[in-house]
Design a protein around this motif. Structure first.
Motif, PDB file in Angstrom:
ATOM      1  N   LEU A 148      17.425  -4.117  -2.671  1.00 13.31           N
ATOM      2  CA  LEU A 148      17.367  -2.309  -1.537  1.00 13.31           C
ATOM      3  C   LEU A 148      16.612  -2.550  -0.337  1.00 13.31           C
ATOM      4  O   LEU A 148      16.741  -1.965   0.634  1.00 13.31           O
ATOM      5  N   ALA A 149      15.610  -3.503  -0.636  1.00 12.38           N
ATOM      6  CA  ALA A 149      14.712  -3.479   0.956  1.00 12.38           C
ATOM      7  C   ALA A 149      15.114  -4.107   2.019  1.00 12.38           C
ATOM      8  O   ALA A 149      15.365  -3.949   3.230  1.00 12.38           O
ATOM      9  N   TYR A 150      16.007  -4.925   1.278  1.00 11.68           N
ATOM     10  CA  TYR A 150      17.061  -6.444   2.199  1.00 11.68           C
ATOM     11  C   TYR A 150      18.782  -5.111   3.430  1.00 11.68           C
ATOM     12  O   TYR A 150      18.473  -5.367   3.924  1.00 11.68           O
ATOM     13  N   GLY A 151      19.085  -4.688   2.197  1.00 11.10           N
ATOM     14  CA  GLY A 151      20.761  -4.177   2.721  1.00 11.10           C
ATOM     15  C   GLY A 151      19.431  -2.670   3.470  1.00 11.10           C
ATOM     16  O   GLY A 151      20.456  -2.008   4.503  1.00 11.10           O
ATOM     17  N   SER A 152      18.668  -1.763   3.275  1.00 12.32           N
ATOM     18  CA  SER A 152      18.277  -0.734   4.683  1.00 12.32           C
ATOM     19  C   SER A 152      17.575  -0.784   5.691  1.00 12.32           C
ATOM     20  O   SER A 152      18.453  -0.492   6.330  1.00 12.32           O
TER      21      SER A 152
ATOM     22  N   LEU B 277      26.592  -5.701  10.008  1.00 15.25           N
ATOM     23  CA  LEU B 277      25.414  -5.058   9.789  1.00 15.25           C
ATOM     24  C   LEU B 277      25.112  -3.830   8.309  1.00 15.25           C
ATOM     25  O   LEU B 277      25.056  -4.102   7.358  1.00 15.25           O
ATOM     26  N   ILE B 278      26.058  -2.529   9.378  1.00 16.45           N
ATOM     27  CA  ILE B 278      26.498  -1.364   8.703  1.00 16.45           C
ATOM     28  C   ILE B 278      27.212  -1.914   7.035  1.00 16.45           C
ATOM     29  O   ILE B 278      26.783  -1.330   5.863  1.00 16.45           O
ATOM     30  N   VAL B 279      28.003  -2.845   7.205  1.00 16.55           N
ATOM     31  CA  VAL B 279      29.318  -3.186   6.352  1.00 16.55           C
ATOM     32  C   VAL B 279      27.966  -3.892   4.811  1.00 16.55           C
ATOM     33  O   VAL B 279      27.893  -3.223   3.834  1.00 16.55           O
ATOM     34  N   LEU B 280      27.320  -4.755   5.235  1.00 11.92           N
ATOM     35  CA  LEU B 280      26.714  -5.450   4.636  1.00 11.92           C
ATOM     36  C   LEU B 280      25.892  -5.093   3.772  1.00 11.92           C
ATOM     37  O   LEU B 280      24.988  -5.296   2.809  1.00 11.92           O
ATOM     38  N   GLY B 281      25.041  -4.490   4.867  1.00 16.85           N
ATOM     39  CA  GLY B 281      23.676  -3.483   4.038  1.00 16.85           C
ATOM     40  C   GLY B 281      24.278  -2.730   3.000  1.00 16.85           C
ATOM     41  O   GLY B 281      23.495  -2.369   2.217  1.00 16.85           O
ATOM     42  N   LEU B 282      25.335  -1.535   3.309  1.00 22.01           N
ATOM     43  CA  LEU B 282      25.532  -0.695   2.346  1.00 22.01           C
ATOM     44  C   LEU B 282      26.049  -1.826   1.210  1.00 22.01           C
ATOM     45  O   LEU B 282      25.834  -0.333  -0.148  1.00 22.01           O
ATOM     46  N   VAL B 283      27.196  -2.717   1.394  1.00 21.87           N
ATOM     47  CA  VAL B 283      26.810  -3.555  -0.308  1.00 21.87           C
ATOM     48  C   VAL B 283      26.817  -4.042  -0.304  1.00 21.87           C
ATOM     49  O   VAL B 283      25.696  -3.736  -2.404  1.00 21.87           O
ATOM     50  N   VAL B 284      25.384  -4.099  -0.494  1.00 21.42           N
ATOM     51  CA  VAL B 284      24.071  -5.017  -0.954  1.00 21.42           C
ATOM     52  C   VAL B 284      23.455  -3.549  -1.393  1.00 21.42           C
ATOM     53  O   VAL B 284      22.292  -3.136  -2.822  1.00 21.42           O
ATOM     54  N   LEU B 285      23.191  -2.622  -0.906  1.00 19.36           N
ATOM     55  CA  LEU B 285      22.248  -1.612  -1.334  1.00 19.36           C
ATOM     56  C   LEU B 285      22.853  -1.081  -2.305  1.00 19.36           C
ATOM     57  O   LEU B 285      22.573  -0.223  -3.301  1.00 19.36           O
ATOM     58  N   VAL B 286      24.109  -0.454  -2.483  1.00 16.89           N
ATOM     59  CA  VAL B 286      24.823   0.171  -3.592  1.00 16.89           C
ATOM     60  C   VAL B 286      24.949  -0.800  -4.632  1.00 16.89           C
ATOM     61  O   VAL B 286      24.645  -0.542  -6.047  1.00 16.89           O
ATOM     62  N   VAL B 287      24.996  -2.028  -4.404  1.00 13.13           N
ATOM     63  CA  VAL B 287      24.730  -3.557  -5.353  1.00 13.13           C
ATOM     64  C   VAL B 287      23.651  -3.691  -6.217  1.00 13.13           C
ATOM     65  O   VAL B 287      23.176  -3.326  -7.603  1.00 13.13           O
ATOM     66  N   GLY B 288      22.477  -3.452  -5.348  1.00 10.30           N
ATOM     67  CA  GLY B 288      21.146  -3.572  -5.470  1.00 10.30           C
ATOM     68  C   GLY B 288      20.942  -2.034  -6.136  1.00 10.30           C
ATOM     69  O   GLY B 288      19.606  -2.488  -7.108  1.00 10.30           O
TER      70      GLY B 288
ATOM     71  N   LEU C  58      22.839  11.695   9.098  1.00 12.29           N
ATOM     72  CA  LEU C  58      24.053  12.954   8.392  1.00 12.29           C
ATOM     73  C   LEU C  58      25.033  11.859   8.280  1.00 12.29           C
ATOM     74  O   LEU C  58      25.980  12.790   7.162  1.00 12.29           O
ATOM     75  N   THR C  59      25.543  10.816   8.314  1.00  9.94           N
ATOM     76  CA  THR C  59      27.137  10.908   8.470  1.00  9.94           C
ATOM     77  C   THR C  59      27.323   9.742   7.335  1.00  9.94           C
ATOM     78  O   THR C  59      26.895   9.745   6.975  1.00  9.94           O
ATOM     79  N   ILE C  60      27.284   8.568   8.669  1.00  6.46           N
ATOM     80  CA  ILE C  60      27.595   6.980   7.864  1.00  6.46           C
ATOM     81  C   ILE C  60      26.352   6.414   7.186  1.00  6.46           C
ATOM     82  O   ILE C  60      26.979   5.910   6.021  1.00  6.46           O
ATOM     83  N   VAL C  61      24.845   6.970   7.109  1.00  4.87           N
ATOM     84  CA  VAL C  61      24.392   6.169   6.648  1.00  4.87           C
ATOM     85  C   VAL C  61      24.227   7.396   5.410  1.00  4.87           C
ATOM     86  O   VAL C  61      23.476   6.990   3.662  1.00  4.87           O
ATOM     87  N   ALA C  62      24.236   8.661   5.479  1.00  8.81           N
ATOM     88  CA  ALA C  62      24.008  10.227   4.467  1.00  8.81           C
ATOM     89  C   ALA C  62      24.843   9.336   3.492  1.00  8.81           C
ATOM     90  O   ALA C  62      25.088   9.289   2.062  1.00  8.81           O
ATOM     91  N   VAL C  63      25.969   8.672   3.777  1.00  6.57           N
ATOM     92  CA  VAL C  63      27.543   8.709   3.405  1.00  6.57           C
ATOM     93  C   VAL C  63      27.666   7.149   1.942  1.00  6.57           C
ATOM     94  O   VAL C  63      27.857   7.250   0.604  1.00  6.57           O
ATOM     95  N   GLY C  64      26.628   6.018   2.648  1.00  7.82           N
ATOM     96  CA  GLY C  64      26.573   4.927   2.758  1.00  7.82           C
ATOM     97  C   GLY C  64      25.985   5.064   1.512  1.00  7.82           C
ATOM     98  O   GLY C  64      26.108   4.749   0.184  1.00  7.82           O
TER      99      GLY C  64
ATOM    100  N   THR D 159      20.047   6.054  -8.687  1.00  9.79           N
ATOM    101  CA  THR D 159      21.082   6.651  -7.709  1.00  9.79           C
ATOM    102  C   THR D 159      20.793   6.808  -5.936  1.00  9.79           C
ATOM    103  O   THR D 159      21.097   6.683  -5.142  1.00  9.79           O
ATOM    104  N   SER D 160      18.866   7.231  -6.464  1.00 11.64           N
ATOM    105  CA  SER D 160      18.373   8.062  -5.017  1.00 11.64           C
ATOM    106  C   SER D 160      18.180   6.637  -4.710  1.00 11.64           C
ATOM    107  O   SER D 160      17.255   6.881  -3.675  1.00 11.64           O
ATOM    108  N   ALA D 161      17.520   5.995  -5.508  1.00  7.81           N
ATOM    109  CA  ALA D 161      16.750   4.700  -4.302  1.00  7.81           C
ATOM    110  C   ALA D 161      17.280   4.414  -3.126  1.00  7.81           C
ATOM    111  O   ALA D 161      16.691   3.803  -2.156  1.00  7.81           O
ATOM    112  N   PRO D 162      18.586   4.217  -2.941  1.00  2.44           N
ATOM    113  CA  PRO D 162      18.767   3.549  -1.415  1.00  2.44           C
ATOM    114  C   PRO D 162      18.912   4.783  -0.272  1.00  2.44           C
ATOM    115  O   PRO D 162      18.088   4.384   0.965  1.00  2.44           O
ATOM    116  N   GLU D 163      18.779   6.136  -0.786  1.00  3.48           N
ATOM    117  CA  GLU D 163      17.799   7.313   0.198  1.00  3.48           C
ATOM    118  C   GLU D 163      16.030   6.738   0.164  1.00  3.48           C
ATOM    119  O   GLU D 163      15.854   6.872   1.579  1.00  3.48           O
TER     120      GLU D 163
END
Length: 372
Positions: free
Chosen positions: A186-190, A7-18, A213-219, A49-53
Motif C-alpha cells: 500500500l505504501a509503495y503502490g500509493s 507508474l499508474i498501472v504498477l501502482g494500481l496492481v501493487v495497491l490491489v495486491v497489498g 475523481l476518475t483514475i485514482v478513485a476507480v483504481g 478494502t478502503s486501505a488503498p484510499e
C-alpha cells in the motif's frame, strides 16, 4: 507519458495486491482473536478494502497533490454506490436481510452531509479530522453491539465467508506476514499511483481533483469491486451491500479524518468539489434510502439505473475536462431530466412497497431481521 502510465498501472496492481493481503491477514488474526465473522465483515474487511484510499490520500496530502486526496474519497464513494452496487444488482437482485446494513444507509447520508458542512470553509483541519475519526470509533463500537441483534440468516452468511481462523502457529505467523507485505504494498503502490496521476494531470492540463475523481478513485476501489461482485455471484447479498456501505463510511471518517489529523497543514478542499462533487456524492448516497426503504432490496432495473448514472457522470467529467460544448448540455439533461425522472420512479417504488401485504417475502425478511 509512458512512464506516467506505467507508474499508474504498477501502482494500481501493487495497491490491489497489498489491499488483498491486508484483508486476508487482518481477517485471519481477527478470527483467531475470537471476533465474530459478522463484525469482521462489517469492520475489518470494510477497512481493508478502503486501505488503498487511505494510503493514496496520505501520500497525496503529504506531497503537493492534496486535491487528489479529496477527489479520491468523493470519487470512490460515488463509484462504490453507482458502479459497484449497480453491477452487483445486475448480476443478481440484492435482497438485504441485514438490519445493520439498512441502518447504516441513513447514517452514511448523515455523515456525507456533515462532511460537506465541515468542508464549506475550503479546509479540513485537525479539529474536523478528530471529529470524523472519533465518529468512526463510535461507529465501530455501535456495529459490534448491533451485530449481536442480527438474524441467524445474516450471521450464517458472514460466518461462511469470514470464519476462517489460522489452523496452526505457522498459519498465524503467515497472517502477520500478509499484513506486513500488504502495508508495504500500500505504501509503495500509493506513491507510484500518485506520482503517475500528477504527471498525467500536468501533461493534459487536467486538474488533480479530476484525476482523483476518475483514475485514482476507480483504481483504489478495485478491492471493493472484487469483494462485492464475487459476494453477489455467490449469493452473499448482505456482504455485497455491507462492503460498499461500510467502505463509504470508512472513506469519509477514516481516510479523510485520519489524513486531516496526520498531515500538518490539513486537507484543502477545492471549491469545485464543494459545489459539484459533494452534492453529487450526497445525492448518490440519498438514492439508497428509498431503495432500502422498499424492503432492503435492489432490483436489476435499479442496478441498471445506478450503473447508467455512473457512465453518464463520468462522461460529463471527461467532456468537461476537454472543454467540449456538449458537457453543459449533458449536465442539464441529467439535472433537469434524468434526476426528476429517477425521483419519480423511486417514489412510485416506495408507494408500491408500502401497499404490499404483510405476508409478502420482503416483509417476512424484515420481520426475520428484526426478530434476530
Amino acid at each position: 507519458m509512458v512512464v506516467a502510465s506505467g507508474l499508474i498501472v504498477l501502482g494500481l496492481v501493487v495497491l490491489v495486491v497489498g489491499g488483498d493481503l491486508l484483508v486476508r491477514g487482518a481477517s485471519g488474526i481477527a478470527s483467531l482473536m475470537g471476533i465474530s465473522p459478522l463484525v469482521i465483515g462489517l469492520t475489518v474487511v470494510a477497512f481493508g478494502t478502503s486501505a488503498p484510499e487511505l494510503a493514496v490520500s496520505l501520500s497525496a496530502s503529504s506531497g503537493d497533490a492534496a486535491e487528489i486526496a479529496v477527489g479520491n474519497v468523493l470519487g470512490s464513494n460515488i463509484f462504490n454506490v453507482l458502479f459497484i452496487l449497480g453491477i452487483s444488482a445486475l448480476v443478481t437482485p440484492l435482497s438485504v436481510a441485514s438490519q445493520l446494513v439498512r441502518l447504516e444507509v441513513p447514517f452514511m447520508v448523515g455523515v456525507s452531509l456533515l462532511l460537506w458542512m465541515l468542508s464549506m470553509n475550503g479546509h479540513l483541519g485537525h479539529v474536523e479530522g478528530s471529529l470524523l475519526f472519533g465518529m468512526l470509533l463510535v461507529y465501530i463500537v455501535w456495529s459490534v453491539w448491533q451485530s449481536r441483534r442480527e438474524s441467524k440468516k445474516v450471521v450464517e452468511e458472514y460466518k461462511e465467508e469470514f470464519d476462517k481462523p489460522p489452523k496452526s502457529l505457522w498459519d498465524s505467523l503467515l497472517q502477520l506476514v500478509w499484513i506486513v507485505l500488504g502495508l508495504i504494498g500500500l505504501a509503495y503502490g500509493s506513491q507510484w499511483l500518485v506520482d503517475g496521476a500528477v504527471m498525467i494531470a500536468k501533461s493534459f492540463n487536467m486538474s488533480e481533483l479530476l484525476i482523483g475523481l476518475t483514475i485514482v478513485a476507480v483504481g483504489t476501489s478495485l478491492p471493493e469491486v472484487v469483494a462485492s461482485v464475487m459476494a453477489s455471484i455467490k449469493g452473499e447479498r448482505d456482504i455485497a451491500v455491507g462492503n460498499v456501505v461500510g467502505s463509504n463510511l470508512f472513506n469519509m471518517m477514516c481516510v479523510l479524518g485520519l489524513t486531516a489529523i496526520v498531515v500538518p497543514e490539513g486537507v484543502p478542499v477545492p471549491q469545485t468539489a464543494i459545489w459539484q462533487e459533494f452534492p453529487v456524492m450526497i445525492a448518490v448516497c440519498a438514492v439508497c434510502l428509498p431503495i432500502f426503504f422498499t424492503g432492503g432490496r435492489i432490483e436489476r432495473w435499479e442496478g441498471a439505473i445506478l450503473f447508467g448514472y455512473y457512465i453518464l457522470y463520468t462522461t460529463y467529467l471527461v467532456l468537461g475536462a476537454v472543454g467540449s460544448p456538449y458537457a453543459p448540455i449533458l449536465g442539464k439533461v441529467m439535472l433537469f431530466g434524468l434526476v426528476p425522472l429517477t425521483v419519480l420512479v423511486l417514489t412510485i417504488s416506495v408507494l408500491t412497497a408500502l401497499r404490499r401485504k404483510p405476508e409478502s417475502p420482503v416483509s417476512e425478511g424484515i420481520e426475520e431481521a428484526d426478530a434476530g
